[in-house]
Design a protein around this motif. Sequence first.
Motif, PDB file in Angstrom:
ATOM      1  N   GLY A   1      11.940   9.649  55.554  1.00  8.76           N
ATOM      2  CA  GLY A   1      13.268  10.719  55.980  1.00  8.76           C
ATOM      3  C   GLY A   1      14.412  10.088  55.880  1.00  8.76           C
ATOM      4  N   ILE A   2      14.389   8.875  55.883  1.00 13.99           N
ATOM      5  CA  ILE A   2      15.918   8.385  55.709  1.00 13.99           C
ATOM      6  C   ILE A   2      16.526   8.670  54.064  1.00 13.99           C
ATOM      7  CG2 ILE A   2      17.341   6.131  55.624  1.00 13.99           C
ATOM      8  CD1 ILE A   2      15.629   5.060  57.837  1.00 13.99           C
ATOM      9  N   ALA A   3      15.817   8.252  53.375  1.00 16.68           N
ATOM     10  CA  ALA A   3      15.767   8.634  51.987  1.00 16.68           C
ATOM     11  C   ALA A   3      16.277  10.304  51.624  1.00 16.68           C
ATOM     12  CB  ALA A   3      14.768   8.230  50.999  1.00 16.68           C
ATOM     13  N   LYS A   4      15.415  11.107  52.292  1.00 17.97           N
ATOM     14  CA  LYS A   4      15.903  12.454  52.168  1.00 17.97           C
ATOM     15  C   LYS A   4      17.291  12.821  52.739  1.00 17.97           C
ATOM     16  CE  LYS A   4      13.572  16.561  54.133  1.00 17.97           C
ATOM     17  NZ  LYS A   4      12.354  17.124  54.962  1.00 17.97           N
ATOM     18  N   SER A   5      17.683  12.135  54.060  1.00 19.60           N
ATOM     19  CA  SER A   5      18.976  12.700  54.379  1.00 19.60           C
ATOM     20  C   SER A   5      20.090  11.790  53.413  1.00 19.60           C
ATOM     21  CB  SER A   5      18.926  12.004  55.870  1.00 19.60           C
ATOM     22  OG  SER A   5      18.130  12.587  56.850  1.00 19.60           O
ATOM     23  N   PHE A   6      19.618  10.533  53.084  1.00 21.73           N
ATOM     24  CA  PHE A   6      20.806  10.002  52.241  1.00 21.73           C
ATOM     25  C   PHE A   6      20.723  10.901  50.827  1.00 21.73           C
ATOM     26  CE2 PHE A   6      20.783   5.150  53.425  1.00 21.73           C
ATOM     27  CZ  PHE A   6      20.941   5.454  54.840  1.00 21.73           C
ATOM     28  N   HIS A   7      19.882  11.374  50.477  1.00 18.75           N
ATOM     29  CA  HIS A   7      20.044  12.155  49.130  1.00 18.75           C
ATOM     30  C   HIS A   7      20.728  13.470  49.353  1.00 18.75           C
ATOM     31  CE1 HIS A   7      18.877  13.770  45.446  1.00 18.75           C
ATOM     32  NE2 HIS A   7      18.436  14.903  45.728  1.00 18.75           N
ATOM     33  N   ARG A   8      20.503  13.937  50.518  1.00 22.50           N
ATOM     34  CA  ARG A   8      21.359  15.434  50.834  1.00 22.50           C
ATOM     35  C   ARG A   8      22.804  15.015  51.021  1.00 22.50           C
ATOM     36  NH1 ARG A   8      19.872  16.065  56.448  1.00 22.50           N
ATOM     37  NH2 ARG A   8      21.789  14.828  56.715  1.00 22.50           N
ATOM     38  N   GLU A   9      23.239  13.499  51.517  1.00 23.95           N
ATOM     39  CA  GLU A   9      24.635  13.209  51.460  1.00 23.95           C
ATOM     40  C   GLU A   9      25.271  12.695  50.341  1.00 23.95           C
ATOM     41  OE1 GLU A   9      26.209  14.154  54.156  1.00 23.95           O
ATOM     42  OE2 GLU A   9      24.448  15.205  55.138  1.00 23.95           O
ATOM     43  N   GLY A  10      24.468  12.709  49.181  1.00 22.95           N
ATOM     44  CA  GLY A  10      24.946  12.121  48.092  1.00 22.95           C
ATOM     45  C   GLY A  10      24.935  10.699  47.792  1.00 22.95           C
ATOM     46  N   ALA A  11      23.929   9.882  48.401  1.00 26.09           N
ATOM     47  CA  ALA A  11      23.758   8.412  47.958  1.00 26.09           C
ATOM     48  C   ALA A  11      23.009   8.414  46.764  1.00 26.09           C
ATOM     49  CB  ALA A  11      23.086   7.722  48.955  1.00 26.09           C
TER      50      ALA A  11
END
Length: 265
Positions: free
Chosen positions: A23-33
């Motif tokens: 879930g954290i990876a998903k949010s991070f990916h969405r935010e451009g990390a």
Amino acid sequence: MGLLEGKKALITGIANDRSIAYGIAKSFHREGAELAFTYANDKLRKRVEEVAREFGSDLTVKCDVSLDEDITSLKEFLQDRWGELDILVHSIAFAPKDEFKAGVVDTSREGFKIAMDISVYSLIAMTRELLPLMEGKEGAIVTLSYYGAEKVVPHYNVMGIAKAALESTVRYLAYDIAKHGHRINAISAGPVKTLAAYSITGFHLLMEHTTKVNPFGRAITIEDVGDTAVYLCSDWSRGVTGEVIHVDNGYHIMGVFGKEEEEKG
Ligand code: 0WD
């Protein structure tokens, strides 16, 4: 522009797409990390590689945190591929299954050592090892805790003791790494149905109770946790360190459990 644009983040603790770290990876990916991932053992390798691909990354590396050499080779891997690091997500915990069956009074010496080593010391070791890669940056570290650190949650046992130590570790590390301009915080997440959770005896009852009586009357999702992790690893939380933020739909604020009482009339 995403909140984590241009940031390089290492995600640990993915076992599958139900893992909190997913879930954290998903949010991070969405935010451009940009993301890199560790897997604990060869059994998890393929799954973690698939997850990495899903998030546009081919950076995966084995890291069993009980082995110093794996933590060193993780550092070398990141040094070689990125040469720098902005964010570490520590989403790792383990205690032998037997430790969840009876009470704390039955904790074995070996079970205690393993729980503290994998769930607490690993955060210290990883922070120390990866610190040089964060030099000159305002790095952010996030780890995962649970309410059993603060209050008695039957069957959570030695893991509750380990989470209390983890939360204290976050405060001490926050002090240490502030000298280098970095921050570290913990998210105390409400119960989520993951592999790790199912090794806890009676987890389904705990989940049912928590979901019913928290002020929102619903379970938290790994996306809820992921979005708070974005905040904790973005510049928006630049004044926040050594903190434990509850992402539990408010369960921990309750003294008497309202919903249950209301239903009884
Ligand atoms: O209700 C929950 N699921 C909650 C979990 C509520 C609040 C906090 N947490 C915490 C856990 O205690 C843990 O710190 O969140 C973190 C992540 O747990 P998770 O997402 O619930 O569980 P899971 O999907 O099983 O991932 C935990 C992973 C391991 O998976 P498995 O199931 O294979 O044990 O921790 C990793 C591993 O990937 N892990 C290790 N990684 C490196 N070296 C090791 C190790 N020795 N041991 C376990």
